[in-house]
Design an enzyme around this catalytic site. Structure first.
Site, short mmCIF file in Angstrom:
data_model
loop_
_atom_site.label_atom_id
_atom_site.label_comp_id
_atom_site.label_asym_id
_atom_site.label_seq_id
_atom_site.Cartn_x
_atom_site.Cartn_y
_atom_site.Cartn_z
CG HIS A 1 -1.88 1.02 1.21
ND1 HIS A 1 -2.83 1.25 0.38
CD2 HIS A 1 -2.03 2.30 1.98
CE1 HIS A 1 -3.38 2.44 0.65
NE2 HIS A 1 -3.19 3.09 1.76
CE LYS B 1 -8.23 8.25 -0.78
NZ LYS B 1 -8.20 6.83 -1.15
NE ARG C 1 -9.13 6.11 3.33
CZ ARG C 1 -9.77 5.41 2.71
NH1 ARG C 1 -10.99 5.04 3.18
NH2 ARG C 1 -9.55 4.99 1.67
#
Length: 325
Positions: free
Chosen positions: A130, A192, A194
């Protein structure tokens, strides 16, 4: 290759069988027993003495059970006098826990890396972490594979006129740029934020997507919340439709329903690093068994693994020659 012994945990035996088929090796048997107090016991049912042992186990739900099973299998192989023990972890789930972004939280990616080393793993083979810095959490050798070449092959041969590769966030933009270069198309990215594990906000698109068809590339899709949010923003910016591609298609929660029924998503493409959902026959699944088999064969022979990705991803292969000044 006669000195190789390959075992599989219970997480994804189908992938292990494919890897062994590519290697021309049998998948050795093991026995996992769960006692009445919920403790696990592992027995390896093949001789490991002076052998190079490879244990294939992605960390997928139930993640804690599969992690403990992997640790016990590594310990059993070490106790059986294996010459070396390699943990083949196609999906390293705890890679998402890679930094301390709030007070008093653990960095799970590093802790699990320490546990694998303590259990007796000499080497880890994994795919598409990731975050790249997770590689540095391991005190053992790590071979970090990538699936972007395999995913790019899915789109080669198509008419890619007016196609743009889109990253759901700026953190994945570098990988998306490499993917776009493989296909010879432009790239864009979402901005983005989160707010929770299953809730994100995408407030802008960096790049031109108006009138184009998108290939949305992500490393992992869990609940699908980021993808749906991105699709809404792409539609606002004039994007016609999108194909969604990822390496690790976990598709937890309502992900299958969200993605297969979204009017702007034409297809979803993933790899078999994790078991695909049984209720989604339209899902396009690319196998990475050949990559893992080739990596295992090269490790055993003492050959370069990174050269598998020459011309595919400079992050996983030797740097290209410098341009002349």
């Amino acid at each position: 290759m006669s000195e190789i012994v390959v075992f599989s945990g219970s997480a994804h035996r189908t992938l292990a069988e494919k890897i062994c088929s590519e290697l021309g090796q049998p998948l050795s048997q093991s026995d996992t027993v769960r006692f009445s107090n919920d403790c696990l016991q592992i027995q390896l049912l093949a001789n490991c003495r002076k052998k190079d042992v490879y244990i294939i186990q992605p960390l997928v739900p139930p993640t804690q059970d599969h992690l403990m099973e992997l640790l016990l299998m590594i310990d059993a192989a070490r106790g059986a006098s294996a010459a070396s023990v390699t943990a083949v972890i196609p999906h390293y789930a705890y890679a998402r826990s890679d930094k301390k972004d709030a007070s008093r939280i653990s960095i799970g990616g590093r802790l699990v890396a320490d546990m694998l080393s303590t259990a007796g793993a000499d080497r880890v083979v994994t795919m598409t972490l990731h975050a790249p810095q997770v590689h540095g959490f391991f005190s053992t050798a790590v071979d970090h594979l990538t699936a972007i070449g395999e995913l790019a092959d899915h789109y080669r041969g198509r008419d890619l006129t007016d196609v743009v590769v889109v990253s759901p966030d700026l953190g994945n933009a570098k990988t998306a740029s490499l993917f776009a270069r493989l296909l010879g198309v432009p790239v864009a990215a979402g901005s983005k934020q989160r707010q929770a594990d299953d809730k994100v906000v995408i407030d802008a698109i960096v790049g031109d997507v108006a009138g184009k068809t998108a290939i949305v590339l992500d490393d992992e899709i869990a609940t699908g919340g980021s993808i749906v949010e991105l699709m809404d923003k792409l539609e606002e910016e004039g994007c016609r439709s999108a194909s969604v591609a990822c390496t690790h298609g976990l598709f937890t929660g309502k992900a299958v329903e969200r993605l297969r029924n979204h009017p702007s998503i034409t297809e979803v493409v993933t790899t078999d690093t994790v078991p695909p959902p049984a209720d989604w026959p339209e899902l396009q699944v690319r196998t990475v068994s050949r990559l893992f088999a080739e990596a295992i064969a090269r490790i055993h022979a003492g050959e370069s693994v990174s050269s598998l990705f020459d011309g595919v991803d400079p992050a996983h292969a030797p740097p290209q020659p410098k341009l002349p000044l």
